[in-house]
Design an enzyme around this catalytic site. Sequence first.
Site, mmCIF file in Angstrom:
data_model
loop_
_atom_site.group_PDB
_atom_site.id
_atom_site.type_symbol
_atom_site.label_atom_id
_atom_site.label_comp_id
_atom_site.label_asym_id
_atom_site.label_seq_id
_atom_site.Cartn_x
_atom_site.Cartn_y
_atom_site.Cartn_z
ATOM 1 N N GLY A 81 1.195 -0.555 -0.118
ATOM 2 C CA GLY A 81 -0.148 0.185 0.130
ATOM 3 C C GLY A 81 0.920 1.164 0.012
ATOM 4 O O GLY A 81 2.079 1.276 0.458
ATOM 5 N N ASP A 176 4.855 -7.779 5.179
ATOM 6 C CA ASP A 176 4.766 -8.445 4.109
ATOM 7 C C ASP A 176 5.586 -8.548 2.989
ATOM 8 O O ASP A 176 6.231 -9.384 2.666
ATOM 9 C CB ASP A 176 2.995 -8.033 2.786
ATOM 10 C CG ASP A 176 1.941 -9.325 4.113
ATOM 11 O OD1 ASP A 176 2.322 -9.911 5.091
ATOM 12 O OD2 ASP A 176 0.901 -9.315 4.106
ATOM 13 N N LYS A 202 8.051 0.608 5.157
ATOM 14 C CA LYS A 202 7.055 1.414 5.187
ATOM 15 C C LYS A 202 5.488 1.093 5.318
ATOM 16 O O LYS A 202 5.902 -0.265 5.342
ATOM 17 C CB LYS A 202 6.891 0.970 3.568
ATOM 18 C CG LYS A 202 5.461 1.844 3.400
ATOM 19 C CD LYS A 202 4.531 1.029 1.347
ATOM 20 C CE LYS A 202 4.762 -0.118 2.706
ATOM 21 N NZ LYS A 202 3.589 -0.851 1.787
ATOM 22 N N THR A 203 4.683 1.335 5.628
ATOM 23 C CA THR A 203 3.588 1.614 6.170
ATOM 24 C C THR A 203 2.685 2.125 7.040
ATOM 25 O O THR A 203 3.199 2.445 8.071
ATOM 26 C CB THR A 203 2.807 0.454 6.473
ATOM 27 O OG1 THR A 203 1.781 -0.102 6.434
ATOM 28 C CG2 THR A 203 3.365 -0.465 8.009
ATOM 29 N N ASP A 205 -0.321 1.831 8.952
ATOM 30 C CA ASP A 205 -0.698 1.165 9.926
ATOM 31 C C ASP A 205 0.807 0.829 11.358
ATOM 32 O O ASP A 205 -0.390 1.000 12.338
ATOM 33 C CB ASP A 205 -0.772 -0.688 9.000
ATOM 34 C CG ASP A 205 -1.795 -0.498 8.072
ATOM 35 O OD1 ASP A 205 -2.363 0.797 7.875
ATOM 36 O OD2 ASP A 205 -1.989 -1.768 8.252
HETATM 37 P P1 FBP Z 1 0.599 -2.284 3.776
HETATM 38 O O1 FBP Z 1 0.750 -2.872 4.675
HETATM 39 O O2 FBP Z 1 1.047 -3.063 2.569
HETATM 40 O O3 FBP Z 1 0.963 -0.707 3.756
HETATM 41 O O4 FBP Z 1 -0.890 -0.950 3.612
HETATM 42 C C1 FBP Z 1 -1.697 -1.024 4.063
HETATM 43 C C2 FBP Z 1 -2.978 -0.581 4.105
HETATM 44 O O5 FBP Z 1 -3.453 0.877 3.359
HETATM 45 C C3 FBP Z 1 -3.553 -0.876 5.063
HETATM 46 O O6 FBP Z 1 -4.501 0.207 6.274
HETATM 47 C C4 FBP Z 1 -4.938 -1.711 4.031
HETATM 48 O O7 FBP Z 1 -6.215 -2.160 4.688
HETATM 49 C C5 FBP Z 1 -4.784 -1.708 2.703
HETATM 50 O O8 FBP Z 1 -3.326 -1.669 2.647
HETATM 51 C C6 FBP Z 1 -5.312 -1.830 1.520
HETATM 52 O O9 FBP Z 1 -5.513 -2.625 0.800
HETATM 53 P P2 FBP Z 1 -4.879 -1.961 -0.765
HETATM 54 O O10 FBP Z 1 -4.192 -0.751 -1.409
HETATM 55 O O11 FBP Z 1 -4.787 -3.016 -1.865
HETATM 56 O O12 FBP Z 1 -6.789 -1.612 -1.563
#
Ligand code: FBP
Length: 553
Positions: A81, A176, A202-203, A205
């Site tokens: 993400g 991941d 990165k994230t 979250d």
């Molecule tokens: P990452 O863990 O890859 O940084 O992504 C986090 C996130 O933004 C979550 O908060 C959210 O649930 C998810 O990605 C949404 O995924 P997508 O962008 O595939 O819709």
Amino acid sequence: MEISPLQKARLQYNPKLPPALKNGVLSLKHVLGGKTESVADQEQISRIFEHTYGKPVVTFEASENSKTAKAINVGVILSGGQAPGGHNVIAGLFDALKAADASSRLYGFLGGPSGLTDGKYIEMTAEFVNAYRNTGGFDIIGSGRTKLETEEQFNKAWDVCKKLNISAIVIIGGDDSNTNAALMAEWFVKHNAGIQVIGCPKTIDGDLKNEQIEISFGFDTATKTYAELIGNIERDANSAKKYWHFIKIMGRSASHVALEAGLQTQPNITLISEEVAAKKMSLAQIVDYIADIIVRRAENGKNFGIVIVPEGLIEFIPEMKTMISELNDLTHELEKDDKYTSAPQADKFTIIEKALSSGSAKVFESLPDGIKAQLLMDRDPHGNVQVSRIDTEKLLIAMLEKKLAAMKKAGTYKGKFSTQSHFFGYEGRCAFPSNFDADYCYSLGYNAFALVSGGFTGYLSSVRNLTKPATEWIAGGIPLTMMMNIEKRKGENKPVIKKALVELDGPVFARLEKNREDWAMNDRYLFPGAVQYFGPAEVCDRTTVTIQLEHQK
Ligand code: FBP
């Protein structure tokens, strides 16, 4: 290309670096710690990562002695993400690499990890990188969620690296994606490929953290962006006094984002998934908890309020967690069966209800059809339920409407329950990085090249002491295997980086707990306003409440 005045101004911003990196990466002393262990399942993890397990934590210090530069080609991947600041990680990496030897090359793999295996790339030039400095988004090379784990993928990646003479790959990703990085680092060492792999945390979250990784990048900007929006809604609610706003806040699993946004804005209710799990609350009990506050506020003449719902809530409610885990295993099998995949939705529900355990079948049956359908949607490539696509905030509203209507009939509630629902997620992931994220990301990228240049592999770029000014930041690296444990994914036990959840005995949650009755009944709303890039440091450079409380001495 036309660009906005803010983008133009931000292109001129010079991000700060930790002092050790100020003279480039060639004059660094490596201070090594002792042998490390994974956070859990040490025996299995050490077996899987036979060649990269147990390496020491490294801290960089400036040194008088400098190494001779050597030209090197590096590949970079944005994975998972979006998070504000990704472009600056690439800019920092690019600047460090070119400063060490101008003939070194940086290749950007397009569209995430699949760019590496499919050999889709661009070579980064100064002109190209300059256009993205201090901007949000991952559009410089795009991102993707492909899981890298098979021999075939690693062989393809090796072929592409050979073709481009790449001897290091930097993966900018969350838990991941950094699991991918760890697996690939191990595979390359095992095959004597001579290719190093470095990760960058990165994230938005905020769940990729430990003592060395104080926070993942993007959390700062994203939470400030959500807090601005929540503050605006609080003011609207307090002006019109007619709606209960239910706001789902992104954060796939841990509730760090919801908690931080809650502390910045002090809404009436902030649900925390980890607390729900610890107290083993059922969906009905969560509804009772919210209803109690709605009823008490109505008795005080207040038929409005703000409820923050963490995106991952549904997976933390014990009865739901069990059901989702059964669904994960079940749908993984059923999706191979044409009879199931071609069945109409109502028939799919019946097939699922029959196959689930009786407890889980009851829970599944009790849900509205819309939520059932959302629970059956595709998992992401890592096997995760896509919680951003589940309308938990609407589920809560529907259940509350039912409960409050029954209470009204019984004469125990006399208020008016009008609602609005919101989901803040994608709005915050590509914002212009705050000054903090602009500096932190640039430093992480620069430092990733210090790890490459130092010959490290299977490490995560680490910049810490972040509550202090950048002049006191500490650069180094942490072995990825240190953060791993075994978890079930798509029905199989896999090594993965362990997510850091909200600590219910920690100072951040304690601040919410201490204040929540007051915030529920008395409107202590805070209006943080928009992220500021220019102006006094106390407005532009403030860090999040989470990191301040977690690192206060
Ligand atoms: P990452 O863990 O890859 O940084 O992504 C986090 C996130 O933004 C979550 O908060 C959210 O649930 C998810 O990605 C949404 O995924 P997508 O962008 O595939 O819709």
